[in-house]
Design an enzyme around this catalytic site. Sequence first.
Site, PDB file in Angstrom:
ATOM      1  N   TRP A  63      43.038  -3.531   3.439  1.00 24.97           N
ATOM      2  CA  TRP A  63      41.710  -4.128   3.269  1.00 24.97           C
ATOM      3  C   TRP A  63      40.947  -3.571   2.075  1.00 24.97           C
ATOM      4  O   TRP A  63      39.895  -4.081   1.734  1.00 24.97           O
ATOM      5  CB  TRP A  63      40.874  -3.921   4.546  1.00 24.97           C
ATOM      6  CG  TRP A  63      40.936  -2.483   5.026  1.00 24.97           C
ATOM      7  CD1 TRP A  63      41.727  -2.014   6.033  1.00 24.97           C
ATOM      8  CD2 TRP A  63      40.232  -1.361   4.484  1.00 24.97           C
ATOM      9  NE1 TRP A  63      41.570  -0.652   6.143  1.00 24.97           N
ATOM     10  CE2 TRP A  63      40.655  -0.224   5.213  1.00 24.97           C
ATOM     11  CE3 TRP A  63      39.292  -1.194   3.471  1.00 24.97           C
ATOM     12  CZ2 TRP A  63      40.155   1.061   4.943  1.00 24.97           C
ATOM     13  CZ3 TRP A  63      38.809   0.083   3.200  1.00 24.97           C
ATOM     14  CH2 TRP A  63      39.240   1.180   3.946  1.00 24.97           C
ATOM     15  N   LYS A  83      50.867 -11.177   5.001  1.00 21.82           N
ATOM     16  CA  LYS A  83      49.917 -10.886   6.075  1.00 21.82           C
ATOM     17  C   LYS A  83      48.829  -9.966   5.540  1.00 21.82           C
ATOM     18  O   LYS A  83      49.043  -8.770   5.371  1.00 21.82           O
ATOM     19  CB  LYS A  83      50.599 -10.219   7.266  1.00 21.82           C
ATOM     20  CG  LYS A  83      49.656 -10.170   8.463  1.00 21.82           C
ATOM     21  CD  LYS A  83      49.891  -9.029   9.408  1.00 21.82           C
ATOM     22  CE  LYS A  83      49.290  -7.735   8.971  1.00 21.82           C
ATOM     23  NZ  LYS A  83      47.811  -7.718   8.917  1.00 21.82           N
ATOM     24  N   GLU A 129      53.922   1.256  -0.860  1.00 22.97           N
ATOM     25  CA  GLU A 129      52.817   1.921  -1.561  1.00 22.97           C
ATOM     26  C   GLU A 129      51.965   2.543  -0.463  1.00 22.97           C
ATOM     27  O   GLU A 129      51.202   1.850   0.201  1.00 22.97           O
ATOM     28  CB  GLU A 129      51.992   0.893  -2.352  1.00 22.97           C
ATOM     29  CG  GLU A 129      52.749   0.218  -3.468  1.00 22.97           C
ATOM     30  CD  GLU A 129      53.086   1.146  -4.630  1.00 22.97           C
ATOM     31  OE1 GLU A 129      52.563   2.279  -4.669  1.00 22.97           O
ATOM     32  OE2 GLU A 129      53.877   0.729  -5.482  1.00 22.97           O
ATOM     33  N   CYS A 181      43.803   4.562  -2.433  1.00 22.40           N
ATOM     34  CA  CYS A 181      44.859   5.554  -2.208  1.00 22.40           C
ATOM     35  C   CYS A 181      45.017   6.475  -3.408  1.00 22.40           C
ATOM     36  O   CYS A 181      45.703   7.478  -3.334  1.00 22.40           O
ATOM     37  CB  CYS A 181      46.167   4.871  -1.843  1.00 22.40           C
ATOM     38  SG  CYS A 181      46.539   3.521  -2.933  1.00 22.40           S
ATOM     39  N   GLU A 228      44.034  12.354   4.189  1.00 13.68           N
ATOM     40  CA  GLU A 228      43.381  11.459   3.248  1.00 13.68           C
ATOM     41  C   GLU A 228      41.959  11.177   3.748  1.00 13.68           C
ATOM     42  O   GLU A 228      41.769  10.750   4.891  1.00 13.68           O
ATOM     43  CB  GLU A 228      44.190  10.165   3.190  1.00 13.68           C
ATOM     44  CG  GLU A 228      44.047   9.423   1.917  1.00 13.68           C
ATOM     45  CD  GLU A 228      45.007   8.227   1.833  1.00 13.68           C
ATOM     46  OE1 GLU A 228      45.638   7.850   2.838  1.00 13.68           O
ATOM     47  OE2 GLU A 228      45.098   7.667   0.732  1.00 13.68           O
TER      48      GLU A 228
HETATM   49  P1  ADP Z   1      44.698   1.403   6.805  1.00 13.82           P
HETATM   50  O1  ADP Z   1      44.697   2.744   7.461  1.00 13.82           O
HETATM   51  O2  ADP Z   1      44.363   1.410   5.376  1.00 13.82           O
HETATM   52  O3  ADP Z   1      44.049   0.321   7.587  1.00 13.82           O
HETATM   53  P2  ADP Z   1      47.203   0.460   7.733  1.00 13.82           P
HETATM   54  O4  ADP Z   1      48.509   0.979   7.293  1.00 13.82           O
HETATM   55  O5  ADP Z   1      46.798   0.676   9.130  1.00 13.82           O
HETATM   56  O6  ADP Z   1      46.207   1.056   6.686  1.00 13.82           O
HETATM   57  O7  ADP Z   1      47.088  -1.086   7.438  1.00 13.82           O
HETATM   58  C1  ADP Z   1      47.628  -1.706   6.311  1.00 13.82           C
HETATM   59  C2  ADP Z   1      48.210  -3.028   6.739  1.00 13.82           C
HETATM   60  O8  ADP Z   1      49.230  -2.787   7.699  1.00 13.82           O
HETATM   61  C3  ADP Z   1      47.220  -3.982   7.406  1.00 13.82           C
HETATM   62  O9  ADP Z   1      47.505  -5.300   6.997  1.00 13.82           O
HETATM   63  C4  ADP Z   1      47.536  -3.809   8.873  1.00 13.82           C
HETATM   64  O10 ADP Z   1      47.235  -4.953   9.641  1.00 13.82           O
HETATM   65  C5  ADP Z   1      49.035  -3.608   8.830  1.00 13.82           C
HETATM   66  N1  ADP Z   1      49.616  -2.951  10.003  1.00 13.82           N
HETATM   67  C6  ADP Z   1      49.060  -2.042  10.815  1.00 13.82           C
HETATM   68  N2  ADP Z   1      49.925  -1.665  11.776  1.00 13.82           N
HETATM   69  C7  ADP Z   1      51.068  -2.372  11.569  1.00 13.82           C
HETATM   70  C8  ADP Z   1      52.342  -2.444  12.211  1.00 13.82           C
HETATM   71  N3  ADP Z   1      52.636  -1.700  13.281  1.00 13.82           N
HETATM   72  N4  ADP Z   1      53.253  -3.298  11.703  1.00 13.82           N
HETATM   73  C9  ADP Z   1      52.990  -4.038  10.621  1.00 13.82           C
HETATM   74  N5  ADP Z   1      51.824  -4.019   9.979  1.00 13.82           N
HETATM   75  C10 ADP Z   1      50.866  -3.200  10.429  1.00 13.82           C
END
Ligand code: ADP
Length: 485
Positions: A156, A180, A255, A289, A386
């Site tokens: 996001w 997604k 990344e 990041c 972080e």
């Molecule tokens: P942040 O901590 O920056 O929100 P995330 O790694 O949680 O980072 O989220 C980055 C992306 O990964 C978002 O699009 C989120 O919906 C997706 N995401 C979170 N959990 C999962 C999962 N178990 N499998 C696939 N995508 C995921």
Amino acid sequence: MLAISEEFRKELNVIGGDWVSADSGETFEVTNPATGETIGTVPMSGKAETKRAITAAHEAFLTFRKTSAKDRARLLRRLRKLIIEHQEPLAQLLSAEQGKPIAEARAEVRMSASYVMWFAEEARRIYGDTVPSPWADRRIMVTKEPVGVVGAITPWNFPSSMLARKIAPALAAGCTIVCKPAEATPYSGLAWGVLCAKAGIPAGVVNILTGDPVEIGKELTANPLVRKITFTGSTRVGKILLKQSVPTVKKVSMELGGNAPFIVFNDADIDRAVEGAIAAKYRNSGQTCVCTNRLYVQSKIYNKFVEKLVEATEAMKVGQANEEGVVQGPLINEAAVEKCEDFVADAVAKGGKVATGGKRHELGHGFFQPTVITNAKQRMKFSKEEIFGPIAPVYKFRTEEEVIELANNTEYGLACYFYTQDLGRTFRVSEALEYGLVGVNEGIITTVEAPFGGVKESGIGKEGGHQGIQDYLEEKYVCIGGLGL
Ligand code: ADP
């Protein structure tokens, strides 16, 4: 008030060129982090919709892979033109769901356009090799082919440009894609569907769906038609996706998180270093990041640097995205604010001093005061984790050897920065730092022309640069024999 364009406020998935709801009809809400207001709702999709999107992408791939590089470059140039033409509504939408100041949102949209242009250009430079053959009657060719259907999951913090870095090279290579976007910022993701349709990109080439990340992620990684996963997000989720990609042996680009050190040596230009620190720390309210997580300042200039940093931090205007002169927006949600409070409390309990900020901002919602913490120590939580918020911890160090060891003492290896005017030190330190990106006397270094990517647990692969398209290509060795020569 930010104006939300009806043209770009899409609340449906795009699958095979059609705008469709989730099978269940269920949705989830998207809110503006600066006001807490609901912007709208988007589909709560899951496995079945993801599977259909993959099938659509696969069908589209069978013809898209055969298009010429020149035609794909033309499509991408058209896409870039549309992004520029619609910069304002795209930026307003981005600010509304993400919170960043409108100037930063505009810059992000322009960055997306730059990625699209860069990869439009790279599409025409996907060179292979001809190799001297050890056999007189055979010839050896190495060609590059698109990997196939790509699954892309994005965060996001840069809801537009993180997709640009994936959609553009995928299309340039001749791949098709299922994207997604993050739950907090799906509109900027779905907007790519509108742009791609307008640009005349064939149905099924770019599919976008919103919904349950776990279910969508499982299908994207398990489905054998998906040949590559590209992810930007946390190291935690990256590891899950890596694991899930093992049974079908997918190509992966990751990344992931960072823990960027920002080192200021005694011989640095202090004013330049402060300016760089402000940019590297507070851009996007600290939510990138590559944002610096740890400022290491050499003992002789520590007090002077802190004084100037505090002054510059206090001069930053915090506010709503479209307010004149605002450079700091809200954090993405309440949990992010609580995490910042926790970092400050932990640091203070362990001897840290709040030089400025340290609390929620009076604007409420996601707002947190830009904060400087002095007397930062390794034992404090933010030296390992972080921060992803507007907190600048300042550590004191004595020698070059000591600071290199401190800087490398993390499982992350994305961005790092250092300030010095000594040429020998410039080379010594940039070679000693175990990071994928090094800024010397610069606090912001990301550009489409250079490869972006981390080492260690910060990731695998590169985005941008001429390297950025390689992850979307397979090399094929063709041996042509019986030439009778
Ligand atoms: P942040 O901590 O920056 O929100 P995330 O790694 O949680 O980072 O989220 C980055 C992306 O990964 C978002 O699009 C989120 O919906 C997706 N995401 C979170 N959990 C999962 C999962 N178990 N499998 C696939 N995508 C995921």
